[in-house]
Design a protein around this motif. Structure first.
Motif, PDB file in Angstrom:
ATOM      1  N   LYS A 203      34.806 132.883  51.144  1.00  0.00           N
ATOM      2  CA  LYS A 203      34.694 132.349  49.783  1.00  0.00           C
ATOM      3  C   LYS A 203      35.052 130.870  49.739  1.00  0.00           C
ATOM      4  CE  LYS A 203      35.536 136.749  47.415  1.00  0.00           C
ATOM      5  NZ  LYS A 203      36.449 137.532  46.547  1.00  0.00           N
ATOM      6  N   LEU A 204      36.043 130.488  50.551  1.00  0.00           N
ATOM      7  CA  LEU A 204      36.460 129.086  50.582  1.00  0.00           C
ATOM      8  C   LEU A 204      35.350 128.192  51.129  1.00  0.00           C
ATOM      9  CD1 LEU A 204      38.787 127.014  50.266  1.00  0.00           C
ATOM     10  CD2 LEU A 204      39.427 127.545  52.626  1.00  0.00           C
ATOM     11  N   GLY A 205      34.646 128.659  52.149  1.00  0.00           N
ATOM     12  CA  GLY A 205      33.632 127.816  52.792  1.00  0.00           C
ATOM     13  C   GLY A 205      32.209 128.113  52.389  1.00  0.00           C
ATOM     14  N   GLN A 206      32.020 128.920  51.339  1.00  0.00           N
ATOM     15  CA  GLN A 206      30.691 129.441  51.022  1.00  0.00           C
ATOM     16  C   GLN A 206      29.635 128.369  50.790  1.00  0.00           C
ATOM     17  OE1 GLN A 206      30.263 131.190  46.876  1.00  0.00           O
ATOM     18  NE2 GLN A 206      32.476 131.009  46.941  1.00  0.00           N
ATOM     19  N   ASP A 207      30.022 127.197  50.312  1.00  0.00           N
ATOM     20  CA  ASP A 207      29.041 126.148  50.021  1.00  0.00           C
ATOM     21  C   ASP A 207      28.558 125.432  51.275  1.00  0.00           C
ATOM     22  OD1 ASP A 207      29.216 126.694  47.318  1.00  0.00           O
ATOM     23  OD2 ASP A 207      30.761 125.176  46.954  1.00  0.00           O
ATOM     24  N   HIS A 208      29.189 125.683  52.409  1.00  0.00           N
ATOM     25  CA  HIS A 208      28.864 124.920  53.623  1.00  0.00           C
ATOM     26  C   HIS A 208      28.467 125.794  54.808  1.00  0.00           C
ATOM     27  CE1 HIS A 208      31.791 121.935  51.615  1.00  0.00           C
ATOM     28  NE2 HIS A 208      30.551 121.586  51.333  1.00  0.00           N
ATOM     29  N   ILE A 209      28.210 127.077  54.580  1.00  0.00           N
ATOM     30  CA  ILE A 209      27.874 127.991  55.679  1.00  0.00           C
ATOM     31  C   ILE A 209      26.356 128.035  55.877  1.00  0.00           C
ATOM     32  CG2 ILE A 209      27.946 130.377  56.488  1.00  0.00           C
ATOM     33  CD1 ILE A 209      30.529 130.728  54.859  1.00  0.00           C
ATOM     34  N   VAL A 210      25.906 127.715  57.104  1.00  0.00           N
ATOM     35  CA  VAL A 210      24.474 127.715  57.379  1.00  0.00           C
ATOM     36  C   VAL A 210      24.021 128.926  58.196  1.00  0.00           C
ATOM     37  CG1 VAL A 210      24.179 125.229  57.200  1.00  0.00           C
ATOM     38  CG2 VAL A 210      24.827 126.226  59.392  1.00  0.00           C
ATOM     39  N   GLN A 211      24.957 129.599  58.861  1.00  0.00           N
ATOM     40  CA  GLN A 211      24.635 130.770  59.667  1.00  0.00           C
ATOM     41  C   GLN A 211      25.959 131.439  60.037  1.00  0.00           C
ATOM     42  OE1 GLN A 211      20.865 130.410  61.714  1.00  0.00           O
ATOM     43  NE2 GLN A 211      21.839 131.026  63.646  1.00  0.00           N
ATOM     44  N   ILE A 212      25.903 132.716  60.410  1.00  0.00           N
ATOM     45  CA  ILE A 212      27.137 133.447  60.715  1.00  0.00           C
ATOM     46  C   ILE A 212      26.975 134.223  62.012  1.00  0.00           C
ATOM     47  CG2 ILE A 212      28.582 135.405  60.005  1.00  0.00           C
ATOM     48  CD1 ILE A 212      28.275 134.517  57.119  1.00  0.00           C
ATOM     49  N   HIS A 213      27.975 134.110  62.875  1.00  0.00           N
ATOM     50  CA  HIS A 213      28.050 134.951  64.070  1.00  0.00           C
ATOM     51  C   HIS A 213      28.781 136.244  63.725  1.00  0.00           C
ATOM     52  CE1 HIS A 213      27.464 132.368  67.964  1.00  0.00           C
ATOM     53  NE2 HIS A 213      26.338 132.844  67.484  1.00  0.00           N
ATOM     54  N   LEU A 214      28.170 137.370  64.072  1.00  0.00           N
ATOM     55  CA  LEU A 214      28.797 138.679  63.933  1.00  0.00           C
ATOM     56  C   LEU A 214      29.294 139.103  65.304  1.00  0.00           C
ATOM     57  CD1 LEU A 214      26.089 140.363  61.665  1.00  0.00           C
ATOM     58  CD2 LEU A 214      28.245 139.320  60.936  1.00  0.00           C
ATOM     59  N   LYS A 215      30.594 139.162  65.458  1.00  0.00           N
ATOM     60  CA  LYS A 215      31.219 139.477  66.747  1.00  0.00           C
ATOM     61  C   LYS A 215      32.495 140.255  66.506  1.00  0.00           C
ATOM     62  CE  LYS A 215      33.687 136.349  68.876  1.00  0.00           C
ATOM     63  NZ  LYS A 215      34.035 135.063  69.512  1.00  0.00           N
ATOM     64  N   ASP A 216      32.825 141.169  67.402  1.00  0.00           N
ATOM     65  CA  ASP A 216      34.063 141.935  67.285  1.00  0.00           C
ATOM     66  C   ASP A 216      35.142 141.319  68.181  1.00  0.00           C
ATOM     67  OD1 ASP A 216      35.502 143.910  66.056  1.00  0.00           O
ATOM     68  OD2 ASP A 216      34.236 145.555  66.769  1.00  0.00           O
ATOM     69  N   THR A 217      36.387 141.375  67.714  1.00  0.00           N
ATOM     70  CA  THR A 217      37.512 140.818  68.461  1.00  0.00           C
ATOM     71  C   THR A 217      38.756 141.665  68.255  1.00  0.00           C
ATOM     72  OG1 THR A 217      38.056 139.380  66.581  1.00  0.00           O
ATOM     73  CG2 THR A 217      36.706 138.420  68.341  1.00  0.00           C
ATOM     74  N   LEU A 218      39.748 141.409  69.081  1.00  0.00           N
ATOM     75  CA  LEU A 218      41.088 141.964  68.910  1.00  0.00           C
ATOM     76  C   LEU A 218      42.015 140.833  68.489  1.00  0.00           C
ATOM     77  CD1 LEU A 218      41.261 144.213  72.114  1.00  0.00           C
ATOM     78  CD2 LEU A 218      40.811 144.952  69.768  1.00  0.00           C
ATOM     79  N   ARG A 219      42.946 141.141  67.598  1.00  0.00           N
ATOM     80  CA  ARG A 219      43.756 140.097  66.988  1.00  0.00           C
ATOM     81  C   ARG A 219      44.893 139.597  67.892  1.00  0.00           C
ATOM     82  NH1 ARG A 219      43.456 143.898  62.575  1.00  0.00           N
ATOM     83  NH2 ARG A 219      41.849 143.243  61.094  1.00  0.00           N
ATOM     84  N   VAL A 220      45.193 138.323  67.691  1.00  0.00           N
ATOM     85  CA  VAL A 220      46.376 137.727  68.326  1.00  0.00           C
ATOM     86  C   VAL A 220      47.619 138.314  67.672  1.00  0.00           C
ATOM     87  CG1 VAL A 220      47.678 135.578  68.617  1.00  0.00           C
ATOM     88  CG2 VAL A 220      45.180 135.585  68.879  1.00  0.00           C
TER      89      VAL A 220
END
Length: 289
Positions: A203-220
């Motif tokens: 929501k914070l960056g919604q005006d500047h997003i041109v594409q999105i990577h969908l990737k799974d991760t494990l958290r730090v």
């Protein structure tokens, strides 16, 4: 033919396919799996950096092949700057960074690529400092001017290191480079892996997003450095349901790319399963992939 009446376009990262495949095979498999485009890679390896020096004959032959397969090369993942970063204290490395940038933009223009994903590292193999940070900003300014002349978008990836691991940090960087050709390319796996609240970030960056990577991760965590690559979708901790629900709320319509790596002979089944899982979750959230 590209159909823009589809709600969303979804691509696959080149490295999800085995490196030994020909481009004919990559296009054919991507089509068979139901993808709309492929994201080509120009990384740290000499093999993929050599693409920057392809002849026009080689470039236009690949473009023609993509047309024949109805499988565009929509975007480029330009991770070569991890080895040759704009923020380096070594002048020779910085010169190589700009050479890579100039050649990558030319390659993108000729292939019909619309977006180059930039690595959000000031440096990677060197110590960070205020100087490396300022050199990175200056490098991004110059790179953006190059991209503006070609009409190619630069999308800065939200990364797997602390330097630029949130869209909040990108928004600060964006103030330094307000060009419409300098935008964000968030990797939701990286954002999640650093324990940021992904819906809030989107929501914070919604005006500047041109594409999105969908990737799974494990958290730090205090006991784990996390895992930011080599996971099949479903093996990690990313909450894709809340992500897709948020994208519905902000009326997101730009493309997606599934980012995975071919690690064994099950790569085709892994891609198929990942796409099916993400499609089911997205549909449940009200976002029809």
């Amino acid at each position: 033919m590209i159909h823009f009446n589809k709600p969303f376009r979804i691509g696959i990262y080149e490295k999800a396919f085995p490196v030994e495949l020909s481009w004919h095979e990559r296009f054919a498999y991507a089509k068979q799996l139901g993808f709309d485009f492929i994201e080509i890679s120009v990384d740290e390896t000499e093999q993929r950096q050599a693409r920057l020096d392809w002849s026009d004959e080689e470039i236009y032959a690949l473009r023609q092949l993509s047309i024949e397969h109805d499988m565009p090369l929509q975007s480029m993942c330009l991770s070569a700057h991890r080895k040759y970063p704009f923020g380096s204290m070594d002048e020779n490395i910085r010169e190589r960074a700009f050479e890579i940038m100039e050649k990558a933009i030319a390659l993108a223009y000729k292939l019909g690529i619309r977006c180059i994903q930039m690595a959000g590292y000031d440096v990677y193999y060197e110590p960070q400092s205020e100087q490396t940070h300022q050199r990175f900003i200056e490098g991004m300014r110059k790179a953006t001017k190059m991209a503006e002349r070609a009409g190619v978008l630069l999308g800065v990836e939200i990364m797997d290191t602390p330097y630029l691991n949130s869209l909040a940090k990108f928004e600060v960087l964006k103030r330094e480079i307000p060009s419409p050709f300098f935008m964000a390319y968030p990797d939701v796996g990286n954002i999640s892996g650093w324990n940021h609240h992904v819906p809030t970030e989107l929501k914070l960056g919604q005006d500047h997003i041109v594409q999105i990577h969908l990737k799974d991760t494990l958290r730090v965590s205090p006991t784990s450095k996390g895992q930011f690559r080599d996971l099949v979708i479903g093996e990690g901790e990313v909450d894709f349901h809340s992500i897709f629900k948020t994208l519905v709320e902000i009326n997101y319509a730009a493309p997606f790319v599934i980012e995975m790596w071919a690690q064994n002979d099950n790569w085709f089944a892994d891609i198929k399963a990942a796409k099916a899982r993400l499609t089911a979750i997205a549909n449940e959230a009200g976002l029809p992939l």
